[in-house]
Design a protein around this motif. Structure first.
Motif, short mmCIF file in Angstrom:
data_model
loop_
_atom_site.label_atom_id
_atom_site.label_comp_id
_atom_site.label_asym_id
_atom_site.label_seq_id
_atom_site.Cartn_x
_atom_site.Cartn_y
_atom_site.Cartn_z
N ALA A 38 -5.17 1.00 3.07
CA ALA A 38 -3.86 0.53 3.69
C ALA A 38 -2.99 1.32 2.53
CB ALA A 38 -4.23 -0.81 2.49
N GLY A 45 0.83 2.04 3.80
CA GLY A 45 2.24 1.25 3.25
C GLY A 45 3.16 2.84 2.60
N LYS A 56 5.80 2.66 5.95
CA LYS A 56 6.33 2.05 5.82
C LYS A 56 7.37 1.69 4.22
CE LYS A 56 4.90 -0.36 9.42
NZ LYS A 56 6.22 -1.03 10.20
N THR A 57 7.37 2.90 3.24
CA THR A 57 8.27 3.18 2.52
C THR A 57 9.32 2.88 2.45
OG1 THR A 57 6.66 4.10 1.87
CG2 THR A 57 8.68 4.76 0.46
N LEU A 79 10.12 -0.75 2.83
CA LEU A 79 9.97 -1.37 1.59
C LEU A 79 11.02 -1.56 0.34
CD1 LEU A 79 6.17 -0.92 1.61
CD2 LEU A 79 7.19 -3.43 2.21
N THR A 130 4.27 4.81 -3.12
CA THR A 130 3.66 3.90 -2.69
C THR A 130 2.22 3.39 -1.89
OG1 THR A 130 6.52 3.06 -1.81
CG2 THR A 130 4.72 2.04 -0.70
N ILE A 176 0.12 0.81 -2.91
CA ILE A 176 -0.71 0.02 -2.06
C ILE A 176 -2.47 0.27 -1.79
CG2 ILE A 176 -1.25 -0.49 0.33
CD1 ILE A 176 1.88 -1.97 -0.86
N THR A 221 -5.07 -2.88 -3.08
CA THR A 221 -5.92 -3.29 -2.58
C THR A 221 -7.03 -3.15 -2.96
OG1 THR A 221 -5.34 -2.34 0.27
CG2 THR A 221 -7.29 -2.82 -0.07
#
Length: 163
Positions: free
Chosen positions: A70, A74, A77-78, A81, A124, A128, A132
């Motif tokens: 996870a 994350g 995908k920073t 976000l 990040t 994340i 999780t």
């Protein structure tokens, strides 16, 4: 004591009219850049008792292994976000997760060769991963606390930093 990154104290994500703006990195030099961030989450004794063979075992699976996946997702995908972050192709995203007493210490190290740093990706990723751990352990107790998330170090670019 943290080292100051720059003598310039202006916010980097504001243009001359004080509107939000992505930082222009077109004139920067491509360098190897790394960043390490840490998140710490405090567990209850009931959850710590589930620690077996290097991981916390739950009905949802192995907590640390899932947190690594996870956190990596994350970090990648920073820019989706955080609105003004540059989209980056990470060269590496690695985790070290350890149980120390009743705390899970999550370190995320990201690296790449680029014109901009990877601090936000490391932060990040660590965050994340901590979320999780919380999600996977909340069936045992909601008395979990994500105590802190902070940057430990960064290298490359104009200046290095070490907490």
């Amino acid at each position: 004591m943290a080292q100051e990154q720059s003598e310039n104290k202006d916010f980097s994500h504001l243009d001359t009219q004080h509107n939000p703006s992505m930082v222009d990195v077109s004139g920067k030099t491509i360098t190897k850049r790394t960043a390490t961030a840490r998140s710490i989450i405090a567990l209850t004794p009931e959850i710590v008792a589930q620690f077996v063979n290097g991981d916390i075992q739950t009905k949802k699976g192995a907590v640390f292994q899932t947190a690594i996946i996870a956190g990596t997702m994350g970090a990648k995908k920073t820019s989706d976000l955080i609105p003004l972050c540059h989209p980056l192709g990470l060269d590496s995203c690695k985790f070290n997760i350890e149980l120390q007493g009743n705390e899970v210490i999550i370190d995320c190290t990201c690296s790449l060769t680029a014109k901009t740093g990877v601090e936000m990706e490391a932060l990040t990723g660590a965050t994340i991963a901590a979320l999780t751990v919380y999600d996977m352990c909340k069936a045992f107790s909601h008395d979990l606390v994500i105590k802190e998330t902070k940057l430990l170090s960064k290298t490359g670019g104009k200046s290095d930093y070490k907490a």
